[in-house]
Design a protein around this motif. Structure first.
Motif, mmCIF file in Angstrom:
data_model
loop_
_atom_site.group_PDB
_atom_site.id
_atom_site.type_symbol
_atom_site.label_atom_id
_atom_site.label_comp_id
_atom_site.label_asym_id
_atom_site.label_seq_id
_atom_site.Cartn_x
_atom_site.Cartn_y
_atom_site.Cartn_z
ATOM 1 N N GLY A 156 16.585 -3.388 -12.650
ATOM 2 C CA GLY A 156 17.286 -2.106 -12.596
ATOM 3 C C GLY A 156 18.019 -1.852 -11.302
ATOM 4 N N ASP A 157 18.796 -0.782 -11.306
ATOM 5 C CA ASP A 157 19.607 -0.434 -10.133
ATOM 6 C C ASP A 157 18.730 -0.031 -8.941
ATOM 7 O OD1 ASP A 157 21.915 -0.911 -11.516
ATOM 8 O OD2 ASP A 157 22.093 1.153 -12.233
ATOM 9 N N MET A 158 17.713 0.733 -9.231
ATOM 10 C CA MET A 158 16.794 1.161 -8.164
ATOM 11 C C MET A 158 15.382 0.774 -8.605
ATOM 12 S SD MET A 158 16.293 2.461 -5.232
ATOM 13 C CE MET A 158 17.791 3.301 -4.727
ATOM 14 N N PRO A 159 14.953 -0.411 -8.218
ATOM 15 C CA PRO A 159 13.679 -0.930 -8.738
ATOM 16 C C PRO A 159 12.496 -0.019 -8.424
ATOM 17 C CG PRO A 159 14.896 -2.618 -7.546
ATOM 18 C CD PRO A 159 15.608 -1.340 -7.293
ATOM 19 N N SER A 160 11.636 0.137 -9.410
ATOM 20 C CA SER A 160 10.389 0.865 -9.145
ATOM 21 C C SER A 160 9.287 -0.170 -8.917
ATOM 22 C CB SER A 160 10.044 1.776 -10.318
ATOM 23 O OG SER A 160 9.795 1.022 -11.469
ATOM 24 N N TYR A 161 8.363 0.198 -8.080
ATOM 25 C CA TYR A 161 7.317 -0.767 -7.730
ATOM 26 C C TYR A 161 6.010 -0.043 -7.458
ATOM 27 C CZ TYR A 161 8.045 0.804 -2.923
ATOM 28 O OH TYR A 161 8.145 1.577 -1.790
ATOM 29 N N MET A 162 4.962 -0.802 -7.410
ATOM 30 C CA MET A 162 3.667 -0.252 -7.000
ATOM 31 C C MET A 162 2.995 -1.297 -6.121
ATOM 32 S SD MET A 162 2.250 -0.519 -10.833
ATOM 33 C CE MET A 162 3.167 -1.651 -11.865
ATOM 34 N N LEU A 163 2.073 -0.830 -5.322
ATOM 35 C CA LEU A 163 1.296 -1.752 -4.500
ATOM 36 C C LEU A 163 -0.057 -1.942 -5.166
ATOM 37 C CD1 LEU A 163 2.134 -0.446 -0.916
ATOM 38 C CD2 LEU A 163 3.162 -2.356 -2.155
ATOM 39 N N ILE A 164 -0.451 -3.193 -5.294
ATOM 40 C CA ILE A 164 -1.730 -3.496 -5.951
ATOM 41 C C ILE A 164 -2.821 -3.553 -4.883
ATOM 42 C CG2 ILE A 164 -2.972 -5.121 -7.421
ATOM 43 C CD1 ILE A 164 -0.589 -3.792 -8.808
ATOM 44 N N SER A 165 -3.736 -2.639 -4.967
ATOM 45 C CA SER A 165 -4.745 -2.518 -3.904
ATOM 46 C C SER A 165 -6.069 -3.192 -4.254
ATOM 47 C CB SER A 165 -4.993 -1.032 -3.597
ATOM 48 O OG SER A 165 -5.395 -0.364 -4.778
ATOM 49 N N GLU A 166 -6.223 -3.527 -5.534
ATOM 50 C CA GLU A 166 -7.494 -4.126 -5.960
ATOM 51 C C GLU A 166 -7.297 -5.569 -6.426
ATOM 52 O OE1 GLU A 166 -10.478 -2.881 -5.677
ATOM 53 O OE2 GLU A 166 -9.748 -0.968 -4.892
ATOM 54 N N PRO A 167 -8.162 -6.482 -6.068
ATOM 55 C CA PRO A 167 -9.271 -6.282 -5.133
ATOM 56 C C PRO A 167 -8.774 -6.212 -3.688
ATOM 57 C CG PRO A 167 -9.162 -8.574 -5.764
ATOM 58 C CD PRO A 167 -8.116 -7.863 -6.565
ATOM 59 N N LYS A 168 -9.528 -5.547 -2.889
ATOM 60 C CA LYS A 168 -9.156 -5.388 -1.485
ATOM 61 C C LYS A 168 -9.228 -6.736 -0.769
ATOM 62 C CE LYS A 168 -10.188 -2.468 2.488
ATOM 63 N NZ LYS A 168 -10.990 -1.348 2.994
ATOM 64 N N ILE A 169 -8.233 -6.990 0.065
ATOM 65 C CA ILE A 169 -8.193 -8.265 0.788
ATOM 66 C C ILE A 169 -8.503 -8.015 2.260
ATOM 67 C CG2 ILE A 169 -6.733 -10.201 1.494
ATOM 68 C CD1 ILE A 169 -5.073 -9.707 -1.063
ATOM 69 N N GLN A 170 -9.495 -8.708 2.753
ATOM 70 C CA GLN A 170 -9.826 -8.593 4.173
ATOM 71 C C GLN A 170 -9.316 -9.831 4.886
ATOM 72 O OE1 GLN A 170 -14.044 -7.690 4.389
ATOM 73 N NE2 GLN A 170 -13.583 -5.522 4.013
ATOM 74 N N LEU A 171 -8.531 -9.579 5.918
ATOM 75 C CA LEU A 171 -7.854 -10.699 6.574
ATOM 76 C C LEU A 171 -8.803 -11.618 7.338
ATOM 77 C CD1 LEU A 171 -4.596 -8.944 7.801
ATOM 78 C CD2 LEU A 171 -4.834 -10.667 6.005
ATOM 79 N N ASN A 172 -10.019 -11.134 7.596
ATOM 80 C CA ASN A 172 -10.960 -12.010 8.303
ATOM 81 C C ASN A 172 -11.749 -12.904 7.341
ATOM 82 O OD1 ASN A 172 -12.532 -10.101 7.146
ATOM 83 N ND2 ASN A 172 -13.560 -9.401 9.031
ATOM 84 N N ALA A 173 -11.419 -12.810 6.050
ATOM 85 C CA ALA A 173 -12.070 -13.690 5.070
ATOM 86 C C ALA A 173 -11.447 -15.089 5.161
ATOM 87 C CB ALA A 173 -11.875 -13.121 3.666
ATOM 88 N N SER A 174 -12.107 -16.040 4.513
ATOM 89 C CA SER A 174 -11.570 -17.399 4.551
ATOM 90 C C SER A 174 -10.246 -17.461 3.775
ATOM 91 C CB SER A 174 -12.565 -18.372 3.921
ATOM 92 O OG SER A 174 -12.640 -18.146 2.531
ATOM 93 N N GLU A 175 -9.464 -18.465 4.093
ATOM 94 C CA GLU A 175 -8.156 -18.633 3.427
ATOM 95 C C GLU A 175 -8.316 -18.738 1.912
ATOM 96 O OE1 GLU A 175 -4.076 -18.902 3.183
ATOM 97 O OE2 GLU A 175 -5.305 -18.424 4.928
ATOM 98 N N GLN A 176 -9.396 -19.422 1.515
ATOM 99 C CA GLN A 176 -9.659 -19.618 0.089
ATOM 100 C C GLN A 176 -9.942 -18.280 -0.607
ATOM 101 O OE1 GLN A 176 -12.960 -22.205 -0.638
ATOM 102 N NE2 GLN A 176 -12.383 -22.615 -2.746
ATOM 103 N N VAL A 177 -10.738 -17.454 0.048
ATOM 104 C CA VAL A 177 -11.060 -16.138 -0.528
ATOM 105 C C VAL A 177 -9.817 -15.257 -0.586
ATOM 106 C CG1 VAL A 177 -12.348 -13.990 -0.122
ATOM 107 C CG2 VAL A 177 -13.492 -16.199 0.122
ATOM 108 N N ILE A 178 -9.030 -15.316 0.479
ATOM 109 C CA ILE A 178 -7.803 -14.504 0.503
ATOM 110 C C ILE A 178 -6.881 -14.904 -0.648
ATOM 111 C CG2 ILE A 178 -5.668 -14.095 1.796
ATOM 112 C CD1 ILE A 178 -7.350 -14.134 4.359
ATOM 113 N N MET A 179 -6.722 -16.209 -0.838
ATOM 114 C CA MET A 179 -5.836 -16.680 -1.912
ATOM 115 C C MET A 179 -6.375 -16.278 -3.287
ATOM 116 S SD MET A 179 -3.123 -17.837 -0.726
ATOM 117 C CE MET A 179 -2.406 -18.472 -2.239
#
Lengths: 158, 91
Positions: free
Chosen positions: A96-119
């Protein structure tokens, strides 16, 4: 006999001029060998200009979650999930001309988790996006759409 | 059944070094064709032909074996070209 005659007719100056194939048979054969698709007829219909004009933002979904856009929030990275207005037969989407979007918050991602868990959690966010009828877009598509529409202003992208 | 081209002379064909873009004014669509497809179209623009004749012509022109698989693929592309309005069945 009939087929031979047909070939002679095909190679009339009018047709040959139209096709601009030239007379160099060696060059032609080399091209045929180089282009693997020459072994079978190929026909691909392109979008018409009017279709493109109607649909300002046509794109495919990001190929994988690693190419998708995640927004850095106070609650960790959240997948940018864009809601398309139409899906085409060839797998592309019009967002569309003005895309609508949402942010997916679940599951929560913690940056101090392992790379595998983050992925793994990023992949789960992707699944949730799909469940909501959305698609992931690539960083390249994001940049293009953001510049054209301003739809994603004020997002801080990872 | 014989196939023939449909408004071949109205098509705007551009050669991009052995690959072709074909603008079809009737539909407003642009198609991308390879050499074999364009030869097929030009062949049918000269005279209607059966699947067997088309397969024979193309297999000779492109040094392919005109086996059943080849004919099946040609048949598929004929129906696809028919759906696009680039060729039609002879009445």
């Amino acid at each position: 006999m009939e087929i031979k005659n047909s070939k002679e007719q095909t190679d009339t100056p009018e047709v040959m001029q139209k096709l601009s194939t030239g007379n160099n048979q060696h060059k032609q054969k080399r091209r045929t060998l180089l282009k693997g698709t020459a072994a079978l007829p190929v026909v691909i219909t392109l979008y018409s200009g009017s279709a493109l004009a109607r649909s300002s933002n046509i794109m495919g979904e990001a190929a994988s979650v690693s190419e998708a856009v995640f927004v850095n929030t106070i609650d960790g990275p959240q997948l940018l999930c864009v809601k398309p207005v139409e899906k085409f037969d060839n797998g592309t989407y019009d967002i569309g001309d003005m895309p609508s979007y949402m942010l997916i918050s679940e599951p929560k991602i913690q940056l101090n988790a392992s790379e595998q868990v983050i992925m793994m959690k990023k992949a789960q966010q992707m699944d949730n996006c799909h469940l909501l009828g959305g698609i992931m877009i690539s960083a390249t598509a994001f940049t293009s759409i953001a510049a054209k529409t301003g739809a994603f202003d004020n997002l801080m992208i990872l | 059944m014989r196939w023939q081209s449909n408004h071949f002379h109205s098509l705007l064909i551009e050669d991009w070094g052995g690959e072709y873009t074909v603008y079809q004014p009737d539909s407003g669509k642009t198609h991308f064709l390879n050499q074999m497809s364009i030869r097929l179209l030009s062949f049918l623009s000269q005279n209607p032909a059966t699947l067997l004749e088309i397969s024979h012509y193309l297999s000779t022109a492109f040094e392919q074996e005109a086996d059943q698989d080849f004919r099946d693929n040609i048949e598929k592309i004929l129906y696809h070209l028919d759906a696009l309005g680039l060729i039609k069945k002879e009445k």
